[in-house]
Enzyme design. Structure first.
Site, PDB file in Angstrom:
ATOM      1  N   ASN A  10       0.871  -1.179   0.000  1.00 16.63           N
ATOM      2  CA  ASN A  10       0.000   0.000   0.000  1.00 16.63           C
ATOM      3  C   ASN A  10       0.908   1.229   0.000  1.00 16.63           C
ATOM      4  O   ASN A  10       1.479   1.574   1.026  1.00 16.63           O
ATOM      5  CB  ASN A  10      -0.888  -0.032   1.252  1.00 16.63           C
ATOM      6  N   LYS A  12       0.087   4.246  -0.394  1.00 15.48           N
ATOM      7  CA  LYS A  12      -0.602   5.424   0.172  1.00 15.48           C
ATOM      8  C   LYS A  12      -0.396   6.657  -0.734  1.00 15.48           C
ATOM      9  O   LYS A  12      -0.259   6.503  -1.940  1.00 15.48           O
ATOM     10  CB  LYS A  12      -0.130   5.678   1.606  1.00 15.48           C
ATOM     11  N   HIS A  96      -9.601   0.840   4.728  1.00 19.03           N
ATOM     12  CA  HIS A  96      -8.336   1.044   5.447  1.00 19.03           C
ATOM     13  C   HIS A  96      -8.596   1.972   6.632  1.00 19.03           C
ATOM     14  O   HIS A  96      -9.422   2.889   6.548  1.00 19.03           O
ATOM     15  CB  HIS A  96      -7.296   1.659   4.503  1.00 19.03           C
ATOM     16  N   GLU A  98      -7.066   4.405   7.746  1.00 17.51           N
ATOM     17  CA  GLU A  98      -6.899   5.840   7.450  1.00 17.51           C
ATOM     18  C   GLU A  98      -8.147   6.389   6.765  1.00 17.51           C
ATOM     19  O   GLU A  98      -8.518   7.550   6.976  1.00 17.51           O
ATOM     20  CB  GLU A  98      -5.627   6.056   6.601  1.00 17.51           C
ATOM     21  N   GLU A 168      -5.542  -5.310  10.475  1.00 20.21           N
ATOM     22  CA  GLU A 168      -4.559  -4.257  10.705  1.00 20.21           C
ATOM     23  C   GLU A 168      -4.877  -3.546  12.016  1.00 20.21           C
ATOM     24  O   GLU A 168      -5.713  -2.629  12.041  1.00 20.21           O
ATOM     25  CB  GLU A 168      -4.605  -3.234   9.563  1.00 20.21           C
ATOM     26  N   GLY A 174       2.159   2.043  10.855  1.00 17.65           N
ATOM     27  CA  GLY A 174       3.101   3.156  10.713  1.00 17.65           C
ATOM     28  C   GLY A 174       3.741   3.586  12.024  1.00 17.65           C
ATOM     29  O   GLY A 174       4.375   4.633  12.100  1.00 17.65           O
ATOM     30  N   SER A 214       3.220  -2.323  10.538  1.00 20.69           N
ATOM     31  CA  SER A 214       4.673  -2.332  10.766  1.00 20.69           C
ATOM     32  C   SER A 214       5.309  -3.688  10.460  1.00 20.69           C
ATOM     33  O   SER A 214       6.240  -4.111  11.151  1.00 20.69           O
ATOM     34  CB  SER A 214       4.988  -1.893  12.199  1.00 20.69           C
TER      35      SER A 214
HETATM   36  C1  PEP Z   1      -0.929  -0.011   6.158  1.00 20.97           C
HETATM   37  O1  PEP Z   1      -1.116   1.196   6.115  1.00 20.97           O
HETATM   38  O2  PEP Z   1      -1.735  -0.761   5.606  1.00 20.97           O
HETATM   39  C2  PEP Z   1       0.242  -0.505   6.881  1.00 20.97           C
HETATM   40  C3  PEP Z   1       0.243  -1.737   7.276  1.00 20.97           C
HETATM   41  O3  PEP Z   1       1.259   0.416   7.101  1.00 20.97           O
HETATM   42  P1  PEP Z   1       2.687   0.100   7.790  1.00 20.97           P
HETATM   43  O4  PEP Z   1       3.212  -1.174   7.181  1.00 20.97           O
HETATM   44  O5  PEP Z   1       3.517   1.292   7.459  1.00 20.97           O
HETATM   45  O6  PEP Z   1       2.417  -0.051   9.264  1.00 20.97           O
END
Ligand code: PEP
Length: 255
Positions: A10, A12, A96, A98, A168, A174, A214
């Site tokens: 992703n 973003k 997601h 976000e 998630e 993040g 992460s």
């Molecule tokens: C995400 O935004 O789907 C995600 C898992 O981000 P990160 O790997 O940076 O935590």
């Protein structure tokens, strides 16, 4: 049953079209012909068409990060499933965290998008996960159940087998904080149980459930070795070819 591992990136709101093409080229060169793991990259809308040309003929698939549920109309700034299909997009990230927290997306809206994606032969990557406050209040499973069941309302058995679900935990996205393998496996098994309840064992065993939050080359092998963790949805570590390729190789080593 063995499910093929899936690693999705992703990107973003990162990378111009030119930067996206450059990263996609590196990925095609490194893993574009490796069949052990399914790889999906999700650039921003502005780069989808250019990246589609780069991945054409390779095994790397293309995903979008969002879409509107209507096919067309007066929805300024939005993009629809048929538009994504027309430029060879096969997957779409929906719900997601976000989108939920920064853009107010509700389970009802996410559900409309899931149904529209499936109707248009796009595979949804439905994201679910609890906030830190929800985990600390002991409501993780309840939150995940609500988001999963509401997000999938009206999805038929036949459609369900093409789904991807991504667990998630919001507190791990993040932040550098990764869920422990036990925390992640517990929720993944719970999600598979929900899928079994609604669609039966045969279908639930086919659905890939990705972990996101992460995930990095250092923590991926342990997470990916869990029974119900079928891959990863990767944010930060997907923005650079080296770390993303390492993650794909970690998944291939387990496959
Ligand atoms: C995400 O935004 O789907 C995600 C898992 O981000 P990160 O790997 O940076 O935590």
């Amino acid at each position: 049953m063995t499910r093929k591992k899936l690693i999705a990136g992703n990107w973003k709101m990162n990378k111009t079209s030119a930067d996206a093409v450059s990263l996609a080229r590196d990925l095609v060169a490194a893993v574009g012909t490796a069949p052990e793991v399914e790889v999906v990259i999700c650039p921003p809308f502005t780069a989808l068409e250019a990246v589609a040309k780069v991945v054409d003929g390779s095994l790397i698939k293309l995903g979008a990060q969002n879409m509107h549920y209507e096919a067309s109309g007066a929805f300024t700034g939005e993009v629809s499933a048929p538009m994504l299909r027309a430029i060879f997009t096969t997957h779409v990230i929906l719900g997601h965290s976000e989108r939920r927290t920064l853009f107010g997306e509700t389970d009802e809206l996410v559900n409309k998008k899931v149904l529209s994606a499936l109707k248009n032969q796009l595979k949804p990557i439905l994201c679910v996960g609890e906030s830190l406050a929800e985990r600390e209040a002991g409501s993780t499973l309840k939150v995940v159940q609500t988001q999963t069941e509401r997000g999938l309302e009206g999805v038929s058995k036949e459609q369900a087998s093409t789904l991807v679900v991504a667990y998630e935990p919001v507190w791990a996205i993040g932040t550098g904080k990764v869920a422990t393998t036990e925390q992640a496996q517990e929720v993944h098994a719970f999600i598979r149980g929900l899928l079994t309840k609604h669609y039966g064992e045969a279908i639930s065993q086919k659905v890939r459930i990705l972990y996101g939050g992460s995930m990095k080359p250092a923590n991926a092998p342990e997470l990916l070795a869990q029974k119900d963790i079928d891959g990863g949805l990767i944010g930060g570590a997907s923005l650079e070819a080296r770390s993303f390729v390492e993650l794909i190789k970690a998944a291939a080593a387990i496959a």
